[in-house]
Design an enzyme around this catalytic site. Structure first.
Site, short mmCIF file in Angstrom:
data_model
loop_
_atom_site.label_atom_id
_atom_site.label_comp_id
_atom_site.label_asym_id
_atom_site.label_seq_id
_atom_site.Cartn_x
_atom_site.Cartn_y
_atom_site.Cartn_z
CB VAL A 44 -0.96 0.00 1.21
CG1 VAL A 44 -1.69 1.34 1.33
CG2 VAL A 44 -1.96 -1.14 1.10
N GLY A 45 1.93 1.22 0.80
CA GLY A 45 2.85 2.37 0.82
C GLY A 45 2.29 3.56 1.58
CB CYS A 67 6.46 0.96 6.73
SG CYS A 67 5.36 0.59 5.36
CE LYS A 106 3.10 -3.12 13.31
NZ LYS A 106 1.81 -2.86 12.68
CB THR A 108 4.47 -7.03 6.67
OG1 THR A 108 5.02 -5.76 6.32
CG2 THR A 108 2.98 -6.87 6.91
N GLY A 142 -0.57 -13.04 12.02
CA GLY A 142 -1.31 -14.25 11.66
C GLY A 142 -2.38 -14.69 12.63
N GLY A 188 -4.84 -8.40 12.25
CA GLY A 188 -4.73 -7.65 11.00
C GLY A 188 -5.43 -8.33 9.84
CB THR A 189 -4.03 -10.71 7.35
OG1 THR A 189 -2.83 -9.94 7.19
CG2 THR A 189 -4.40 -11.34 6.04
C1 LIG Z 1 -2.88 -4.04 3.94
C2 LIG Z 1 -1.99 -3.84 5.14
C3 LIG Z 1 -1.59 -2.55 5.50
C4 LIG Z 1 -0.77 -2.34 6.61
N1 LIG Z 1 -0.43 -1.06 6.95
C5 LIG Z 1 0.31 -0.84 8.07
C6 LIG Z 1 0.60 0.49 8.51
O1 LIG Z 1 0.16 1.48 7.89
N2 LIG Z 1 1.36 0.66 9.63
C7 LIG Z 1 1.83 -0.41 10.35
O2 LIG Z 1 2.48 -0.21 11.37
N3 LIG Z 1 1.54 -1.69 9.96
C8 LIG Z 1 0.80 -1.92 8.85
N4 LIG Z 1 0.52 -3.23 8.48
C9 LIG Z 1 1.04 -4.35 9.27
C10 LIG Z 1 0.01 -4.88 10.27
O3 LIG Z 1 -0.37 -3.89 11.20
C11 LIG Z 1 0.57 -6.11 11.02
O4 LIG Z 1 1.75 -5.72 11.69
C12 LIG Z 1 0.90 -7.27 10.10
O5 LIG Z 1 -0.01 -7.36 9.05
C13 LIG Z 1 0.96 -8.62 10.84
O6 LIG Z 1 -0.29 -8.98 11.39
P1 LIG Z 1 -1.39 -9.92 10.65
O7 LIG Z 1 -0.68 -11.16 10.18
O8 LIG Z 1 -2.45 -10.17 11.69
O9 LIG Z 1 -1.90 -9.12 9.50
C14 LIG Z 1 -0.31 -3.45 7.37
C15 LIG Z 1 -0.72 -4.74 7.00
C16 LIG Z 1 -1.55 -4.96 5.91
C17 LIG Z 1 -1.96 -6.35 5.56
#
Ligand SMILES: Cc1cc2nc3c(=O)[nH]c(=O)nc-3n(C[C@H](O)[C@H](O)[C@H](O)COP(=O)(O)O)c2cc1C
Ligand SMILES: Cc1cc2nc3c(=O)[nH]c(=O)nc-3n(C[C@H](O)[C@H](O)[C@H](O)COP(=O)(O)OP(=O)(O)OC[C@H]3O[C@@H](n4cnc5c(N)ncnc54)[C@H](O)[C@@H]3O)c2cc1C
Ligand code: FES
Lengths: 302, 255
Positions: A71-72, A129, A164, A192, A243, A264-265
């Site tokens: 996404v950036g 990020c 983080k 991530t 996860g 998150g996901t």
């Molecule tokens: C689409 C998307 C956008 C994300 N945007 C951010 C962000 O803006 N800032 C951030 O700290 N983490 C961001 N993350 C990371 C998540 O907050 C989280 O650390 C990561 O996805 C691992 O958790 P999950 O496996 O439950 O998704 C993003 C993750 C996803 C999938």
């Protein structure tokens, strides 16, 4: 009555389930499915000093058991967030965590100052990020930089600061220690993992940005290990993620050392993922006659 | 508008062309809210292995049922072909087509390949629509009878000339535009087609709506993964295909 309340750096959350940054916007959309009071907190979409449009599409790819995103940091900027989004969020009893990212130290300091004068409850500093070329990962993969930036932000912040951490490092414990020594009030992990997927027919990367952040069920064992390693090195509370899709997953992170968890996901798979995780934690507590959720934390039996 | 996930019983599921399946599910809440051009976010199998839902357009809706048609592309749509009793569906999602039978008396509807499917429900809601459909070859021609039941006129084109007009459906559209026989165009299809139709709409100075596709995460506007480029009054920005779209005015999007 079972106790689900947890205290992270002086901020009391109704329960340990937090919506993870970037997957939950500013809460409006998921607020159409359920009352956001169900949540312990919401970590909002990563904010930058000025509005950002983010990376070109495609920005998402599915891989086995997970997804890649690039996404950036598309966001309206910290000031628009405070004016248009925060008042809506503050109508709820869940706490608001402002997730922020910058490309220079000064960006972070200025945002910490601006956000400290708003109604947000905590700051979450994204120094990890993978989707921003300048800074981002570079900040988050070097212990002395983590120490410096944390120390700097703490000078400007009047709210608890969560750092983080990026999983894209050789020794997560060292990074956690650097954040703690810099004055972090809490640590969240993992962001991530840097990944890539290629369409074998066209031989082109699926993401326009080539590489992206890997998240979802497949990353869970790596994330649990990192929470465990970090907990062994620091005293400050840890917020675990990576996860989590069920209450059992959340409990696993808590046993490994997390005082709270982020989801998150899983929100994409199931819009009710966060309340379902909460229900699952309660079911585990019922099963083992646990009265206080805090008693699960950091209880790995070796 | 209701926004929720529903476990929907499959009432019928049949292959109507090679690798193209026509599905009707029982979904009273979705059917009641569905607008032409909106889509469904469908769980296609084990969610741990395959975390993302797949966006599929609503082909028609009514009497408590929703119909959609999908073409098998990869493991998600492959998963849909399995013998399921029911499907987990999130919807209806997004902004559909603007329908204004007062302002626009001569609508033209143009679709290509899988882009034909969402246009059926649209055509059912329009008055006097002229429909132009393009398919690669005869065996992929689908929905012709359905369109005939609700359109003023239906013209089919095939790339290889094996059925109907030999060539592209936009050539048929252009004849209609030249004759001044259309005052709005609705289009859904592959990107090159959308672009050609957008350009044609500008050339003939006719309003035009296009339905876009992009890879999606949440499907509801929260994750910002489904961006498309838009331009209004000289400033460009990314909008969300799932929430601001999938249907946009063609002069707003950069294709
Ligand atoms: C689409 C998307 C956008 C994300 N945007 C951010 C962000 O803006 N800032 C951030 O700290 N983490 C961001 N993350 C990371 C998540 O907050 C989280 O650390 C990561 O996805 C691992 O958790 P999950 O496996 O439950 O998704 C993003 C993750 C996803 C999938
Ligand atoms: C708003 C909208 C409406 C659509 N309506 C229909 C329809 O009515 N009938 C139909 O057959 N198809 C439709 N599609 C395309 C359909 O979503 C894809 O063919 C499908 O997601 C492919 O999934 P897969 O697992 O089989 O393929 P894979 O290539 O294995 O998919 C991998 C990933 O990429 C995504 N993806 C691949 N192609 C597309 C695409 N064209 N658009 C969006 N995401 C894609 C998938 O969702 C999945 O996350 C629509 C797409 C959108 C965005
Ligand atoms: S798919 Fe999440 S915002 Fe569109």
């Amino acid at each position: 009555m079972k106790n689900l309340k947890v205290n992270i750096a002086g901020v009391e959350l109704n329960n340990p389930v937090i919506a993870a940054s970037g997957t939950f916007g500013f809460g409006r959309e998921y607020g159409e499915f359920y009352n956001l009071d169900e949540l312990g907190a919401i970590s909002v979409k990563g904010l930058t000093l000025n509005p950002r449009e983010g990376n070109p599409p495609p920005r998402i790819a599915e891989t086995y058991g997970g997804i890649l995103n690039s996404v950036g940091l598309q966001n309206p900027g910290v000031k628009a967030f405070i004016t248009y989004e925060l008042p809506e969020l503050k109508k709820h009893s869940c706490k608001v965590i402002a997730n922020m990212a910058g490309s220079t130290f000064e960006d972070y300091y200025e945002m910490a100052e601006i956000l400290s004068d708003s109604d947000v409850d905590m700051l979450e500093v994204n120094i990890s990020c993978p989707n921003v070329r300048s800074g981002g990962v570079a900040f988050g993969t070097n212990a002395s930089t983590i120490y410096e930036i944390t120390k700097g932000i703490k000078k400007y912040a009047k709210k608890p600061v969560i750092i983080k951490l990026s999983p894209n490092v050789t020794d997560i414990g060292e990074m956690a220690v650097a954040a703690e020594q810099g004055g972090a009030d809490a640590i969240s992990l993992i962001n991530t993992l840097l990944g890539m997927a290629i369409d074998i027919n066209s031989r082109k990367p699926i993401l326009a940005n080539v590489k992206g952040g890997f998240s979802g069920p497949a990353v869970k064992p790596v994330a649990v290990r990192m929470v465990y390693e970090a907990k062994n090195k620091v005293k400050v509370p840890i917020i675990g993620m990576g996860g989590i899709t069920t209450g059992d997953d959340a409990v696993e992170f808590m046993i490994a050392g997390a005082s709270a968890v982020m989801v998150g996901t899983a929100n994409f798979m199931n819009p009710y993922a966060c309340p379902d995780v909460k229900k699952g934690i309660l079911a585990y507590m019922d099963k083992y006659n646990i009265e206080d959720v805090n008693s699960i934390v950091n209880t790995v039996q070796l | 508008m209701s926004l929720d996930t529903y476990i929907c019983k499959i009432l019928s599921h049949k292959e109507i062309a090679p690798n193209v399946f026509d599905v009707t599910v029982k979904a009273p809440e979705i059917a009641a809210a569905a607008q032409p051009g909106q889509f469904l976010h469908v769980k296609c199998g084990d969610e741990i292995a395959m975390p993302l839902r797949r966006p599929i357009s609503i082909c028609s809706a009514g009497s408590g049922c929703v119909r959609f048609i999908y073409q098998v592309k990869g493991k998600g749509t492959e998963g849909l072909t399995k013998e399921n009793d029911s499907l987990d569906i999130l919807g209806p999602l997004g902004h559909g087509f603007v329908i204004d039978n007062e302002t626009y008396k001569k609508p033209a509807v143009i679709g290509g390949g899988i882009g034909a499917y969402p246009l059926l429900y649209l055509t059912q809601k329009l008055k006097n629509a002229k429909v132009f459909m393009g398919f690669r070859t005869k065996e992929l021609v689908t929905l012709e009878t359905d369109f005939n039941m609700c359109a003023k006129e239906v013209k089919i084109a095939t790339d290889d000339g094996s059925y109907g007009y030999h060539g592209f459906s936009i050539e048929l559209l252009e004849e209609t535009l030249k004759a001044g026989e259309a005052d709005i165009i609705y289009c859904c299809g592959p990107k090159p087609m959308l672009k050609a139709v957008k350009d044609m709409a500008e050339k003939y100075n006719v309003k035009c709506q296009v339905s876009l596709e992009e890879r999606m995460g949440c499907g509801i506007g929260a994750c910002l993964t489904c961006s498309c480029e838009t331009k209004t009054e000289g400033t460009w920005k990314y909008k969300r295909v799932c929430k601001n779209g999938p249907v946009f005015w063609s002069d707003e999007v950069v294709l």
